[in-house]
Design an enzyme around this catalytic site. Structure first.
Site, PDB file in Angstrom:
ATOM      1  N   HIS A  81      -2.251   7.037   3.041  1.00  0.00           N
ATOM      2  CA  HIS A  81      -0.791   7.102   3.172  1.00  0.00           C
ATOM      3  C   HIS A  81      -0.267   8.301   2.366  1.00  0.00           C
ATOM      4  CE1 HIS A  81      -0.968   3.352   5.158  1.00  0.00           C
ATOM      5  NE2 HIS A  81      -0.430   2.549   4.257  1.00  0.00           N
ATOM      6  N   CYS A 119       0.814  -1.230   0.000  1.00  0.00           N
ATOM      7  CA  CYS A 119       0.000   0.000   0.000  1.00  0.00           C
ATOM      8  C   CYS A 119       0.846   1.279   0.000  1.00  0.00           C
ATOM      9  CB  CYS A 119      -0.962  -0.005   1.180  1.00  0.00           C
ATOM     10  SG  CYS A 119      -0.184  -0.431   2.741  1.00  0.00           S
TER      11      CYS A 119
HETATM   12  N1  LIG Z   1      -4.517  -3.040   6.155  1.00  0.00           N
HETATM   13  C1  LIG Z   1      -3.957  -2.622   5.015  1.00  0.00           C
HETATM   14  O1  LIG Z   1      -4.035  -1.450   4.623  1.00  0.00           O
HETATM   15  C2  LIG Z   1      -3.241  -3.614   4.139  1.00  0.00           C
HETATM   16  C3  LIG Z   1      -2.781  -3.152   2.912  1.00  0.00           C
HETATM   17  C4  LIG Z   1      -2.170  -4.041   2.050  1.00  0.00           C
HETATM   18  C5  LIG Z   1      -2.004  -5.348   2.418  1.00  0.00           C
HETATM   19  N2  LIG Z   1      -2.425  -5.791   3.633  1.00  0.00           N
HETATM   20  C6  LIG Z   1      -2.213  -7.205   3.927  1.00  0.00           C
HETATM   21  O2  LIG Z   1      -3.477  -7.867   3.981  1.00  0.00           O
HETATM   22  C7  LIG Z   1      -3.419  -8.923   4.935  1.00  0.00           C
HETATM   23  C8  LIG Z   1      -4.505  -8.746   5.948  1.00  0.00           C
HETATM   24  O3  LIG Z   1      -4.346  -7.500   6.607  1.00  0.00           O
HETATM   25  P1  LIG Z   1      -5.449  -6.918   7.586  1.00  0.00           P
HETATM   26  O4  LIG Z   1      -4.985  -5.547   7.935  1.00  0.00           O
HETATM   27  O5  LIG Z   1      -6.798  -7.080   6.993  1.00  0.00           O
HETATM   28  O6  LIG Z   1      -5.283  -7.912   8.843  1.00  0.00           O
HETATM   29  P2  LIG Z   1      -6.293  -8.205  10.054  1.00  0.00           P
HETATM   30  O7  LIG Z   1      -7.250  -7.092  10.233  1.00  0.00           O
HETATM   31  O8  LIG Z   1      -5.463  -8.629  11.186  1.00  0.00           O
HETATM   32  O9  LIG Z   1      -7.159  -9.484   9.521  1.00  0.00           O
HETATM   33  C9  LIG Z   1      -6.568 -10.742   9.371  1.00  0.00           C
HETATM   34  C10 LIG Z   1      -7.531 -11.756   8.750  1.00  0.00           C
HETATM   35  O10 LIG Z   1      -6.805 -12.981   8.618  1.00  0.00           O
HETATM   36  C11 LIG Z   1      -7.561 -14.027   9.191  1.00  0.00           C
HETATM   37  N3  LIG Z   1      -6.692 -15.084   9.693  1.00  0.00           N
HETATM   38  C12 LIG Z   1      -5.769 -15.023  10.681  1.00  0.00           C
HETATM   39  N4  LIG Z   1      -5.204 -16.242  10.873  1.00  0.00           N
HETATM   40  C13 LIG Z   1      -5.784 -17.087   9.987  1.00  0.00           C
HETATM   41  C14 LIG Z   1      -5.643 -18.452   9.676  1.00  0.00           C
HETATM   42  N5  LIG Z   1      -4.782 -19.234  10.341  1.00  0.00           N
HETATM   43  N6  LIG Z   1      -6.394 -18.996   8.696  1.00  0.00           N
HETATM   44  C15 LIG Z   1      -7.274 -18.227   7.997  1.00  0.00           C
HETATM   45  N7  LIG Z   1      -7.460 -16.906   8.240  1.00  0.00           N
HETATM   46  C16 LIG Z   1      -6.725 -16.346   9.219  1.00  0.00           C
HETATM   47  C17 LIG Z   1      -8.346 -13.381  10.312  1.00  0.00           C
HETATM   48  O11 LIG Z   1      -9.421 -14.203  10.672  1.00  0.00           O
HETATM   49  P3  LIG Z   1      -9.986 -14.259  12.184  1.00  0.00           P
HETATM   50  O12 LIG Z   1     -10.834 -13.031  12.368  1.00  0.00           O
HETATM   51  O13 LIG Z   1     -10.805 -15.517  12.202  1.00  0.00           O
HETATM   52  O14 LIG Z   1      -8.808 -14.302  13.109  1.00  0.00           O
HETATM   53  C18 LIG Z   1      -8.753 -12.081   9.611  1.00  0.00           C
HETATM   54  O15 LIG Z   1      -9.852 -12.328   8.777  1.00  0.00           O
HETATM   55  C19 LIG Z   1      -2.005  -8.905   5.524  1.00  0.00           C
HETATM   56  O16 LIG Z   1      -1.197  -9.818   4.807  1.00  0.00           O
HETATM   57  C20 LIG Z   1      -1.557  -7.483   5.271  1.00  0.00           C
HETATM   58  O17 LIG Z   1      -0.160  -7.390   5.181  1.00  0.00           O
HETATM   59  C21 LIG Z   1      -3.050  -4.939   4.503  1.00  0.00           C
END
Ligand SMILES: NC(=O)c1ccc[n+]([C@@H]2O[C@H](COP(=O)([O-])OP(=O)(O)OC[C@H]3O[C@@H](n4cnc5c(N)ncnc54)[C@H](OP(=O)(O)O)[C@@H]3O)[C@@H](O)[C@H]2O)c1
Length: 360
Positions: A252, A158
């Site tokens: 950002h 991002c």
């Molecule tokens: N936030 C951003 O702006 C952004 C931008 C670009 C990329 N990303 C990437 O996108 C990804 C997710 O980010 P996020 O900010 O959305 O994270 P987050 O809010 O922490 O959400 C994580 C998700 O992953 C699931 N999860 C965790 N452990 C798991 C497992 N063992 N099996 C299946 N699902 C699992 C969680 O499910 P539960 O609720 O069941 O735990 C939840 O749905 C990351 O790789 C991050 O680097 C984020």
């Protein structure tokens, strides 16, 4: 292409997953049919599983509240219910790699927000306005995986979605020799809100794990080219980055310093930005901004609070262009990190892949 595709979101309960859910609510081509997350959420309704974690400004869509969250590890089961999945999960890198490849091998294309596969040589990392031609590497990836339909495609980090789009048309026309960038990144980029990250209030944190490396290296893959069965990264420009976490919910910002092979005038740079459009605009993709790059002439713009939602959060804002004493020019960029920078960028990529026939 089909009239409608059945779509799953893996990681649906997380910050990016919630964005997918809101973006897919009224999508003209994609129908959300599966929500999946960890075993902790599986079996609960989406409303129960997300609980107080709902972080979107709009209410949870009624259509998803009672959907039962499935266990993301049930790959074959989920793959049988959808045409493709979006994936945004918080797991270890090697686990994410394995999970995404398992979906691909189950003949279910994966459009991913995760960083795990960004440097797999036959996985395209695409910003549709910049390197849509990298989709052609999917044929080589399918040969490696032994699949007919299944593949993994990723979007980039991002942080760089704010400054790489602004550099791209300049690079094409004038050549870029070096870039220095400092990013000021919103807390939603860490999946956080002010409630869950109180330490950021009245503060700046000068470290985001892995972000500087991604900000320096990923642009070179975007600007690379397809050669045989791999994408070869570009060798230049040299990019150096510092990435800070700041007390902003979404959006950002990047302070950019740039030197060119052939120094343009400011008028030439403004013209290149105003006239730039890519395949998303030319193909009229549903999530594409009409005008990708918006230049703001006011001295105090762009600002996340004022400008992040331009073109539904899919545009990039630029401002403060001026000459520099060490580099040729400096300017400021800003983009919405969970829309253009994450879920919105992934939906746009899926639209490109659908138009190009890769989802059929
Ligand atoms: N936030 C951003 O702006 C952004 C931008 C670009 C990329 N990303 C990437 O996108 C990804 C997710 O980010 P996020 O900010 O959305 O994270 P987050 O809010 O922490 O959400 C994580 C998700 O992953 C699931 N999860 C965790 N452990 C798991 C497992 N063992 N099996 C299946 N699902 C699992 C969680 O499910 P539960 O609720 O069941 O735990 C939840 O749905 C990351 O790789 C991050 O680097 C984020």
């Amino acid at each position: 292409m089909k009239e409608q595709y059945k779509v799953g979101v893996v990681g649906a309960t997380g910050m990016v997953g919630q964005r997918f859910v809101t973006l897919l609510e009224n999508h003209p081509w994609f129908k959300l049919t599966v929500l999946a997350a960890s075993g902790r959420s599986a079996g609960k309704t989406y409303e129960e599983a997300v609980g107080s974690r709902w972080a979107m400004a709009t209410a949870m869509p009624e259509s998803v509240k009672q959907m039962v969250v499935q266990d993301a590890s049930q790959v074959e089961e989920i793959a049988a219910q959808v045409d493709f999945v979006f994936c945004a999960v918080n797991m270890k890198k090697d686990e994410i790699k394995a999970l995404e490849e398992a979906y691909a091998k189950a003949e279910c294309p994966v459009v991913s927000n995760n960083s795990a596969h960004r440097f797999t040589a036959d996985v395209p990392m695409i910003v549709p306005e910049i390197n849509a031609d990298h989709v052609e590497i999917i044929d080589a990836q399918r040969r490696r995986l032994g699949t007919k339909r299944g593949f993994v495609a990723v979007k980039s980090n991002c942080s760089l979605q704010s400054y790489v789009p602004a550099l791209h048309p300049l690079k094409e026309e004038f050549g870029i020799s070096k870039v220095l960038v400092c990013t000021y990144q919103a807390i939603s980029g860490a999946g956080k809100t002010f409630e869950t990250m109180p330490e950021i209030v009245d503060n700046v944190i000068p470290y985001i794990g892995g972000e500087e490396e991604k900000s320096e290296k990923e642009p070179l893959k975007l600007w690379g080219h397809v050669e045989g069965d791999q994408i070869v990264c570009a060798e230049k420009p040299l990019i150096t980055a510092q990435c800070y976490r700041v007390p902003v919910t979404d959006g950002h910002t990047a302070a950019v310093f740039v030197s060119f092979d052939k120094k343009p005038t400011q008028e030439q740079m403004l013209k290149a930005w105003a006239e730039f459009s890519g395949p998303s605009q030319q193909l009229n993709l549903p999530s594409a901004p009409k005008q990708f790059l918006h230049y703001h002439s006011e001295d105090n713009r762009p600002q996340p609070k004022l400008d992040r939602m331009i073109e539904n959060g899919m545009a990039v804002s630029i401002g403060r262009l001026r000459e520099d004493i060490l580099f040729d020019y400096k300017f400021t960029c800003m983009s919405h990190n969970t829309l253009r920078g994450a879920a919105g960028g992934a939906v746009l990529l899926a639209e490109l892949l659908a138009v190009k026939g890769y989802m059929d």
